[in-house]
Design an enzyme around this catalytic site. Structure first.
Site, short mmCIF file in Angstrom:
data_model
loop_
_atom_site.label_atom_id
_atom_site.label_comp_id
_atom_site.label_asym_id
_atom_site.label_seq_id
_atom_site.Cartn_x
_atom_site.Cartn_y
_atom_site.Cartn_z
N HIS A 107 47.26 -27.82 10.93
CA HIS A 107 48.19 -27.95 9.81
C HIS A 107 48.61 -26.60 9.23
O HIS A 107 49.78 -26.32 9.05
CB HIS A 107 47.61 -28.85 8.72
N TYR A 154 52.45 -38.06 1.39
CA TYR A 154 52.54 -37.42 0.07
C TYR A 154 52.31 -38.42 -1.07
O TYR A 154 52.83 -38.26 -2.17
CB TYR A 154 53.87 -36.66 -0.11
N HIS A 169 56.98 -25.45 4.30
CA HIS A 169 58.13 -26.34 4.43
C HIS A 169 59.38 -25.58 4.84
O HIS A 169 60.34 -25.43 4.09
CB HIS A 169 58.33 -27.12 3.12
N HIS A 176 52.15 -20.40 0.95
CA HIS A 176 50.94 -20.57 1.77
C HIS A 176 50.62 -19.32 2.59
O HIS A 176 49.99 -19.41 3.65
CB HIS A 176 51.06 -21.77 2.71
FE LIG Z 1 50.45 -29.05 3.71
#
Ligand SMILES: [Fe+2]
Ligand SMILES: *[C@@H]1O[C@H](CO)[C@@H](O)[C@H](O)[C@H]1NC(C)=O
Ligand SMILES: *[C@@H]1O[C@H](CO)[C@@H](O)[C@H](O)[C@H]1NC(C)=O
Ligand SMILES: *[C@@H]1O[C@H](CO)[C@@H](O)[C@H](O)[C@H]1NC(C)=O
Ligand SMILES: *[C@@H]1O[C@H](CO)[C@@H](O)[C@H](O)[C@H]1NC(C)=O
Ligand SMILES: *[C@@H]1O[C@H](CO)[C@@H](O)[C@H](O)[C@H]1NC(C)=O
Length: 464
Positions: free
Chosen positions: A315, A196, A354, A325
């Site tokens: 991913h 990140y 997450h 998402h």
């Molecule tokens: Fe991601």
């Protein structure tokens, strides 16, 4: 809900650890206090630079060939290039061998990397502990790893699953719990989104270095199998960085050529009794693209006598019932899902969201634009889809779920954690997910997997 009743629900959840049932499976009512996850400061103990002139840092290993007889050792030196040699020897033999690697540097805007070394050690014995030394000529550091057993049918092996780790205080808890887990993962299947660093101004690549030092305590001793996530893209045309994946590909090498892949973002390895196929959500995957052509040729090659377990890593998840998402994996699902059913993939692990989620065995491949058959259905040839994007990075938890829980979703919970996939033999594997809030040995979700090729029996509790 008022704050008092909200508090009561949390207490109840902690005491009973029960669940809310809806249309689908379980939505855990365990509610973690949502606070902004923050990166550990640069002077944290986990980021400490090893002492000594030109001391190797950010040491990491991954599988270096298709079958597990080679290891790629990578590290960074800061003062001068130094030596790219790795000295290594097996625990049974004191005879030291040498392998020569290569060194490179890269620039990213106004950041210049240290000297990044990659060295592949080949022709190792299976199932053997090796010691290795890097930093020859200046400060040396010694580590060790154990090679996997020979690829074959009934070989037990334990994989850890970590995704979207980042470098917050929560990330450190996730990694610590993985290390302390009594199931003892032997290799990490990493589900993308590493450092990140791209959250920082100009994607300050210093945060790639700190991440490398943070995870060294695990990845220097057991291989992490890498999947690229969106935070690896590092595409910033405003500052002249127009080549995607530059820091990631300079720092993390994978053995993609061994599986005849033409790019490091999709490849396969065999390890013990598993064939692991890594796919890229952020490389072209439509028909006629290199990734499509590779996967089309790769799946028929998987020999389930040799590697009974077929595991896919990517991913961006295909089955995700969080509002975060939501449907991002849909276009890739449309392209590849019929193959996953045809070739009886056992399990697909993804990150990106997450939080944690596990699906039923479902497929959604009947739709043909005009027939309207667009609802996922139970399918015993389909994989279980598991999202483990809950490593603990600075973006915090995804808590907003679609309601009601869809029928394909078996269990979901917005907590940080990691998972373990423990292969026992060709028919059975024990899977568990461990939330950070609990002690490392507590399993918040678990399931016995029955191999789709050798024992394709319905595992779901409702079938018993
Ligand atoms: Fe991601
Ligand atoms: C890079 O540039 C930024 C601002 O543009 C500055 O804050 C930073 O100190 C610079 N870093 C280096 C290594 O020069
Ligand atoms: C990270 O975790 C390790 C092991 O649990 C601990 O020793 C260390 O103090 C932690 N560091 C930070 C910055 O939280
Ligand atoms: C599959 O693997 C087994 C065990 O290694 C081997 O005997 C068999 O010949 C392989 N099958 C094919 C089609 O290669
Ligand atoms: C959850 O996501 C939905 C869909 O994006 C949005 O309409 C809703 O406002 C969100 N709820 C919260 C509490 O953020
Ligand atoms: C495979 O492992 C499972 C779980 O440990 C066990 O119950 C089963 O008997 C094993 N099968 C064989 C053939 O050993």
């Amino acid at each position: 809900m008022g704050s008092i009743s909200c508090f009561a629900v949390i207490v109840l959840a902690l005491v009973l650890n029960s669940a809310v049932y809806s249309n689908g499976g379980k939505t855990s009512v365990y509610v973690r206090k949502v606070e902004k996850a923050v990166d550990m400061p640069l002077n944290s103990n986990v980021f400490r630079v090893p002492s000594g002139y030109n001391a190797p840092q950010q040491v990491h290993i991954t599988q270096g060939d298709q079958v597990g007889k080679a290891v790629i050792v990578s590290w960074v030196t800061e003062d001068e290039p130094g030596s790219s040699t790795v000295l290594y020897w097996s625990e049974n033999s004191k005879q030291k061998k040498k392998a020569e690697g290569k060194v490179n540097t890269y620039k990213f805007y106004n950041y210049t990397s240290g000297y990044i070394h990659h060295c592949t050690i080949k022709n190792l014995e299976y199932d053997t502990k090796y010691y290795y030394v890097v930093g020859v000529g200046h400060t040396t550091r010694k580590f060790w790893f154990t090679t996997p057993p020979e690829v074959g049918s009934d070989v037990p092996y334990t994989f850890g699953l970590i995704g979207d780790l980042g470098q917050t205080f929560d990330s450190n808890i996730t990694l610590s719990h993985y290390e302390q887990n009594p199931h003892k993962g032997q290799t990490v299947l990493y589900l993308g989104d590493l450092s990140y660093a791209d959250a920082y101004p100009n994607h300050d690549n210093v945060r790639w270095d700190t991440w490398g030092r943070f995870v060294e305590r695990s990845v220097a001793y057991q291989p992490w199998i890498w999947t690229a996530g969106n935070h690896e893209i590092d595409f910033v045309p405003e500052i002249g960085e127009t080549k995607p994946f530059k820091p990631y590909t300079n720092r993390y090498h994978v053995p993609y050529r061994a599986s005849k892949s033409t790019a490091p973002f999709w490849y396969s390895i065999k390890r013990a009794s598993a064939c692991i196929i890594v796919l890229s959500s952020y490389s072209a995957y439509a028909k006629y693209t290199p990734q499509y052509q590779w996967l089309e040729q790769e799946l028929p090659k998987v020999n389930r006598t040799e590697t009974p377990w077929l595991i896919v890593l990517m991913h961006s998840p295909w089955y995700n019932s969080y509002n975060y998402h939501y449907m991002e994996g849909e276009t890739m699902r449309v392209m590849y899902e019929p193959w996953f059913v045809q070739y009886k993939v056992d399990v697909v692990f993804a990150g990106h969201v997450h939080a944690y989620e596990r699906s039923e065995r479902v497929s959604n491949i009947a739709y043909n634009v005009i027939n309207g058959m667009c609802t996922p259905v139970k399918d015993q040839s389909a994989p279980v889809y598991i999202t483990v994007g809950d490593g603990g990075n600075l973006e915090g938890l995804a808590t907003n779920m679609t309601e009601p829980q869809p029928a394909y979703s078996a269990y979901r919970e917005a907590s940080f954690g990691h998972a373990i996939f423990g292969i026992k033999n060709r028919t059975h594997a024990y899977y568990s997910w461990h939330r950070n809030h609990d002690g490392s040995a507590v399993e918040a979700d678990s399931m016995w997997f029955f191999n789709r090729f050798w024992h394709p029996v319905d595992e779901s509790p409702t079938s018993h």
